[in-house]
Design a protein around this motif. Structure first.
Motif, mmCIF file in Angstrom:
data_model
loop_
_atom_site.group_PDB
_atom_site.id
_atom_site.type_symbol
_atom_site.label_atom_id
_atom_site.label_comp_id
_atom_site.label_asym_id
_atom_site.label_seq_id
_atom_site.Cartn_x
_atom_site.Cartn_y
_atom_site.Cartn_z
ATOM 1 N N UNK A 69 0.840 -1.207 0.000
ATOM 2 C CA UNK A 69 0.000 0.000 0.000
ATOM 3 C C UNK A 69 0.870 1.250 0.000
ATOM 4 N N UNK A 70 1.869 1.258 0.855
ATOM 5 C CA UNK A 70 2.764 2.408 0.957
ATOM 6 C C UNK A 70 3.506 2.645 -0.356
ATOM 7 N N UNK A 71 4.000 1.589 -0.951
ATOM 8 C CA UNK A 71 4.723 1.697 -2.222
ATOM 9 C C UNK A 71 3.825 2.302 -3.310
ATOM 10 N N UNK A 72 2.597 1.842 -3.362
ATOM 11 C CA UNK A 72 1.655 2.339 -4.375
ATOM 12 C C UNK A 72 1.292 3.806 -4.127
ATOM 13 N N UNK A 73 1.162 4.184 -2.862
ATOM 14 C CA UNK A 73 0.881 5.585 -2.545
ATOM 15 C C UNK A 73 2.042 6.484 -2.952
ATOM 16 N N UNK A 74 3.256 6.027 -2.733
ATOM 17 C CA UNK A 74 4.423 6.819 -3.141
ATOM 18 C C UNK A 74 4.498 6.952 -4.657
ATOM 19 N N UNK A 75 4.149 5.901 -5.359
ATOM 20 C CA UNK A 75 4.106 5.980 -6.822
ATOM 21 C C UNK A 75 3.040 6.981 -7.258
ATOM 22 N N UNK A 76 1.889 6.936 -6.615
ATOM 23 C CA UNK A 76 0.804 7.876 -6.934
ATOM 24 C C UNK A 76 1.233 9.309 -6.669
ATOM 25 N N UNK A 77 1.942 9.521 -5.579
ATOM 26 C CA UNK A 77 2.417 10.863 -5.232
ATOM 27 C C UNK A 77 3.291 11.434 -6.350
ATOM 28 N N UNK A 78 4.170 10.624 -6.872
ATOM 29 C CA UNK A 78 5.051 11.100 -7.945
ATOM 30 C C UNK A 78 4.271 11.344 -9.238
ATOM 31 N N UNK A 79 3.314 10.490 -9.530
ATOM 32 C CA UNK A 79 2.483 10.702 -10.719
ATOM 33 C C UNK A 79 1.691 11.998 -10.606
ATOM 34 N N UNK A 80 1.140 12.252 -9.431
ATOM 35 C CA UNK A 80 0.369 13.483 -9.220
ATOM 36 C C UNK A 80 1.250 14.719 -9.372
ATOM 37 N N UNK A 81 2.464 14.649 -8.866
ATOM 38 C CA UNK A 81 3.388 15.778 -9.024
ATOM 39 C C UNK A 81 3.706 16.015 -10.497
ATOM 40 N N UNK A 82 3.881 14.940 -11.254
ATOM 41 C CA UNK A 82 4.146 15.050 -12.688
ATOM 42 C C UNK A 82 2.946 15.665 -13.406
ATOM 43 N N UNK A 83 1.747 15.221 -13.043
ATOM 44 C CA UNK A 83 0.522 15.762 -13.646
ATOM 45 C C UNK A 83 0.438 17.269 -13.423
ATOM 46 N N UNK A 84 0.831 17.721 -12.248
ATOM 47 C CA UNK A 84 0.797 19.155 -11.948
ATOM 48 C C UNK A 84 1.873 19.914 -12.733
ATOM 49 N N UNK A 85 3.037 19.323 -12.889
ATOM 50 C CA UNK A 85 4.149 20.019 -13.544
ATOM 51 C C UNK A 85 3.968 20.140 -15.055
ATOM 52 N N UNK A 86 3.338 19.153 -15.699
ATOM 53 C CA UNK A 86 3.236 19.172 -17.160
ATOM 54 C C UNK A 86 2.387 20.342 -17.662
#
Length: 127
Positions: A69-86
């Motif tokens: 669960x923790x690993x997947x949340x960390x992956x989601x966090x990075x994806x969300x940051x990328x979505x904001x930056x693009x």
């Protein structure tokens, strides 16, 4: 006024719903489909794996599933940051609350995993 009961399962369900809704608003471009697909998998996984953790067969199995669960949340966090930056959504302001909830959930899982390790060590020490 009654005290609100904290329920991690309900919180993970709401989180997964927000992830699905966010991904559905992303463009159908190559980048939108790629990052959206990744986020859809990683952002809904904690809800499902938490259910697996609740049915764990041992303390080690519980900790393993909580770490997933923790690993997947960390992956989601990075994806969300990328979505904001693009950015990959028209209103990047709608990503911020989901990113904040991701951070809070990460903290909850880190704390839960640490507690599980301490409890396991305490039991083993008593043997």
């Amino acid at each position: 006024m009654g005290e609100r009961k904290y329920d991690l399962e309900d919180r993970l369900l709401a989180y997964a719903v927000n992830i699905v809704r966010l991904v559905e608003r992303m463009p159908g471009t190559r980048a939108g489909n790629h990052i959206g697909g990744q986020l859809l998998r990683s952002g809904t996984s904690p809800l499902l794996n938490h259910g697996e953790a609740q049915a764990a067969e041992s303390p080690d199995d519980f900790m393993h599933k909580m770490r997933i669960c923790l690993k997947e949340l960390r992956e989601s966090q990075r994806s969300l940051r990328l979505i904001m930056m693009v950015p990959l959504v028209k209103n990047i302001g709608e990503v911020a609350p989901v990113l904040c909830e991701t951070d809070e959930l990460i903290r909850i899982f880190v704390s839960s995993i640490r507690t599980a390790y301490r409890n396991k060590a305490s039991v083993e020490k008593k043997r």
